[in-house]
Design an enzyme around this catalytic site. Structure first.
Site, PDB file in Angstrom:
ATOM      1  N   ASN A   1      22.366  32.068  26.313  1.00 22.75           N
ATOM      2  CA  ASN A   1      22.280  30.824  25.818  1.00 22.75           C
ATOM      3  C   ASN A   1      20.837  30.834  26.265  1.00 22.75           C
ATOM      4  OD1 ASN A   1      25.180  29.982  26.156  1.00 22.75           O
ATOM      5  ND2 ASN A   1      25.187  29.973  28.515  1.00 22.75           N
TER       6      ASN A   1
ATOM      7  N   ASN B   1      36.097  31.734  27.348  1.00 23.71           N
ATOM      8  CA  ASN B   1      34.668  31.615  28.684  1.00 23.71           C
ATOM      9  C   ASN B   1      35.061  30.564  29.259  1.00 23.71           C
ATOM     10  OD1 ASN B   1      34.574  29.569  26.745  1.00 23.71           O
ATOM     11  ND2 ASN B   1      31.825  30.001  26.040  1.00 23.71           N
TER      12      ASN B   1
ATOM     13  N   HIS C   1      36.270  27.467  31.375  1.00 24.83           N
ATOM     14  CA  HIS C   1      35.878  25.937  30.866  1.00 24.83           C
ATOM     15  C   HIS C   1      36.934  24.846  32.165  1.00 24.83           C
ATOM     16  CE1 HIS C   1      34.406  25.270  27.320  1.00 24.83           C
ATOM     17  NE2 HIS C   1      34.441  26.875  27.006  1.00 24.83           N
TER      18      HIS C   1
ATOM     19  N   CYS D   1      31.482  31.878  21.898  1.00 32.86           N
ATOM     20  CA  CYS D   1      30.844  30.990  21.117  1.00 32.86           C
ATOM     21  C   CYS D   1      31.759  30.848  20.125  1.00 32.86           C
ATOM     22  CB  CYS D   1      29.031  30.765  21.561  1.00 32.86           C
ATOM     23  SG  CYS D   1      28.803  29.178  20.673  1.00 32.86           S
ATOM     24  N   GLY D   2      32.416  29.561  20.289  1.00 33.47           N
ATOM     25  CA  GLY D   2      33.058  29.464  19.154  1.00 33.47           C
ATOM     26  C   GLY D   2      32.350  28.592  17.533  1.00 33.47           C
ATOM     27  N   ASN D   3      31.524  27.917  17.430  1.00 29.72           N
ATOM     28  CA  ASN D   3      30.075  27.570  17.431  1.00 29.72           C
ATOM     29  C   ASN D   3      29.840  28.608  16.736  1.00 29.72           C
ATOM     30  OD1 ASN D   3      31.020  24.980  17.060  1.00 29.72           O
ATOM     31  ND2 ASN D   3      29.588  24.226  18.423  1.00 29.72           N
TER      32      ASN D   3
ATOM     33  N   CYS E   1      30.378  21.738  20.530  1.00 30.62           N
ATOM     34  CA  CYS E   1      30.952  23.019  21.356  1.00 30.62           C
ATOM     35  C   CYS E   1      32.029  23.580  21.616  1.00 30.62           C
ATOM     36  CB  CYS E   1      30.981  23.047  22.701  1.00 30.62           C
ATOM     37  SG  CYS E   1      31.521  23.861  23.931  1.00 30.62           S
ATOM     38  N   GLY E   2      32.278  25.029  20.469  1.00 31.83           N
ATOM     39  CA  GLY E   2      33.539  24.996  19.791  1.00 31.83           C
ATOM     40  C   GLY E   2      34.636  25.618  20.742  1.00 31.83           C
ATOM     41  N   THR E   3      33.989  26.816  22.130  1.00 28.79           N
ATOM     42  CA  THR E   3      35.399  26.683  22.277  1.00 28.79           C
ATOM     43  C   THR E   3      35.992  25.792  23.375  1.00 28.79           C
ATOM     44  OG1 THR E   3      33.564  27.205  24.260  1.00 28.79           O
ATOM     45  CG2 THR E   3      34.318  29.237  23.178  1.00 28.79           C
ATOM     46  N   GLY E   4      34.582  24.631  23.587  1.00 32.98           N
ATOM     47  CA  GLY E   4      35.162  23.246  24.403  1.00 32.98           C
ATOM     48  C   GLY E   4      36.178  22.561  23.910  1.00 32.98           C
TER      49      GLY E   4
ATOM     50  N   ASN F   1      25.609  21.780  17.138  1.00 27.37           N
ATOM     51  CA  ASN F   1      24.967  23.122  18.069  1.00 27.37           C
ATOM     52  C   ASN F   1      23.883  24.982  17.444  1.00 27.37           C
ATOM     53  OD1 ASN F   1      27.620  25.354  19.970  1.00 27.37           O
ATOM     54  ND2 ASN F   1      25.452  25.391  20.299  1.00 27.37           N
TER      55      ASN F   1
ATOM     56  N   GLU G   1      27.456  22.704  28.259  1.00 29.97           N
ATOM     57  CA  GLU G   1      27.738  23.898  28.465  1.00 29.97           C
ATOM     58  C   GLU G   1      26.981  24.581  29.504  1.00 29.97           C
ATOM     59  OE1 GLU G   1      27.930  27.241  24.431  1.00 29.97           O
ATOM     60  OE2 GLU G   1      27.228  24.413  24.180  1.00 29.97           O
ATOM     61  N   ARG G   2      27.596  25.306  29.908  1.00 24.40           N
ATOM     62  CA  ARG G   2      27.306  26.227  30.743  1.00 24.40           C
ATOM     63  C   ARG G   2      25.882  27.624  30.207  1.00 24.40           C
ATOM     64  NH1 ARG G   2      30.398  32.226  31.890  1.00 24.40           N
ATOM     65  NH2 ARG G   2      30.664  32.112  30.074  1.00 24.40           N
TER      66      ARG G   2
END
Length: 272
Positions: A65, A149, A151, A74-76, A209-212, A13, A200-201
Site C-alpha cells: 500500500n 483481505n 472488509h 488487490c483485485g484491481n 477497490c476490486g476486493t471491496g 486505482n 482502503e486500508r
C-alpha cells in the site's frame, strides 16, 4: 542503475508495477515502497506491485500500500498484472493463488471463496459477521467479509453523503480489527446494481477497490439484497461481480497501462 516500471490503473486505482523477473529490482521494504508511492516526491500510486517468480503458480504478486504496508490481495492489481501477462495465468499472492484471464470487458479474475467466520476476518472477538452489533456514529450494523483481505460493509441510503474521509480511518484502526480493515459504504440501487465508495486500508479514499467490490457484492447477496451477479459502480467506474454456484467469486473489469519509465534507486536512498 535504472529500474524499469509500468504505471497502470484499474478504474483509477493506480499502481507502479515492478517486474523482478525481467530486471534487477532493489530489495523491497516498507520504506522504499512508500517512497515510490509518494505522489509528490516519488512516482505516485495507491499500491506498488512487485512481480516475482513463483514455485506454485505462473508468477507471484506482492502488494504494498501507499503507506508501505504489505497486504494480501488487490483485485484491481490482479487485473493489471493479468493484462501485462497477456494470457490466462495463475497468480500467487499472500492470500493464496488466484486466476486471471482475458475476457469481454477486460480481465476476469477468480478471487476464490469468501470467508465469513469472525476469526477469519479477523475480528478481535467473536460475533455474527452477517449483521455485526457495532457502529460508529451514523454507520452501524455492518457485515464483514474476507476476500483475501478484510472488509467491513455498511449499506446506507446514499453512500455519497457519508463523510468517509473522516469515518474511514477511525473504523480502519478500531481495536475490533486487529489487522485493520477496508471500509465500504454501499447503496443498493436494484437487484443487480450497487453503488460503492471505499476507504482502503493503508491507502485511503480510492477511485476503485476490486476486493471491496467483491466483498460488498457478497455481503449484499448474503443479506438477500441482490441477485448472485451484480454491477458494482465505484467512483472510477463499474465492475461485474458474480458469486457462482460453486461458491467462487468472479470479478470482471478493465485494466489500463498508462506509461512506462525507470527510476534510479539511489534517489530513494538505496545503495548502488
Amino acid at each position: 542503475m535504472q529500474v524499469p516500471f509500468v504505471k497502470m490503473h484499474g478504474l483509477g486505482n493506480d499502481f507502479v508495477v515492478l517486474d523482478a523477473r525481467a530486471a534487477a529490482v532493489p530489495p523491497m521494504d516498507a520504506r522504499l515502497a512508500a517512497a515510490l508511492a509518494n505522489r509528490h516526491t516519488g512516482i505516485g500510486c495507491d499500491q506498488l506491485i512487485l512481480i516475482e517468480p513463483s514455485e506454485i503458480a505462473d508468477l507471484r504478486m506482492r502488494i504494498f500500500n501507499a503507506d508501505g504496508s504489505e497486504v494480501e490481495a488487490c483485485g484491481n492489481a490482479t487485473r493489471a498484472v493479468g493484462l501485462l501477462h497477456g494470457v490466462a495465468a495463475r497468480i500467487e499472492t499472500l492470500a493464496g493463488v488466484v486466476e486471471s484471464a482475458p475476457a469481454d470487458g477486460g480481465i476476469k479474475v477468480d478471487m476464490g471463496t469468501p470467508r465469513f467466520d469472525w476469526n477469519a476476518i479477523p475480528l478481535a472477538w467473536a460475533m455474527d459477521t452477517l449483521t455485526m452489533p457495532v457502529g460508529w456514529e451514523d454507520l452501524d450494523a455492518p457485515t464483514a467479509v474476507n476476500v483475501g483481505n478484510p472488509h467491513a460493509i455498511f449499506f446506507v441510503p446514499d453512500c455519497d453523503a457519508v463523510d468517509l474521509a473522516r469515518l474511514g480511518p477511525l473504523i480502519e484502526r478500531d481495536p475490533l480489527f486487529p489487522e485493520r480493515v477496508n471500509v465500504n459504504v454501499a447503496t443498493i440501487e436494484s437487484r443487480d446494481a450497487i453503488r460503492l465508495r471505499v476507504w482502503e486500508r493503508g491507502a485511503g479514499l480510492t477511485l476503485a477497490c476490486g476486493t471491496g467490490a467483491c466483498a460488498t457484492a457478497i455481503g449484499a447477496m448474503r443479506r438477500g439484497l441482490t441477485d448472485r451477479k451484480v454491477r458494482v459502480t465505484l467512483p472510477g467506474g463499474p465492475l461485474v461481480i458474480e458469486w457462482t454456484a460453486e461458491g467462487r467469486v468472479m470479478m470482471t473489469g478493465p485494466a489500463t497501462e498508462a506509461f512506462r519509465g525507470a527510476f534510479d534507486p539511489a534517489a530513494y536512498g538505496v545503495p548502488a
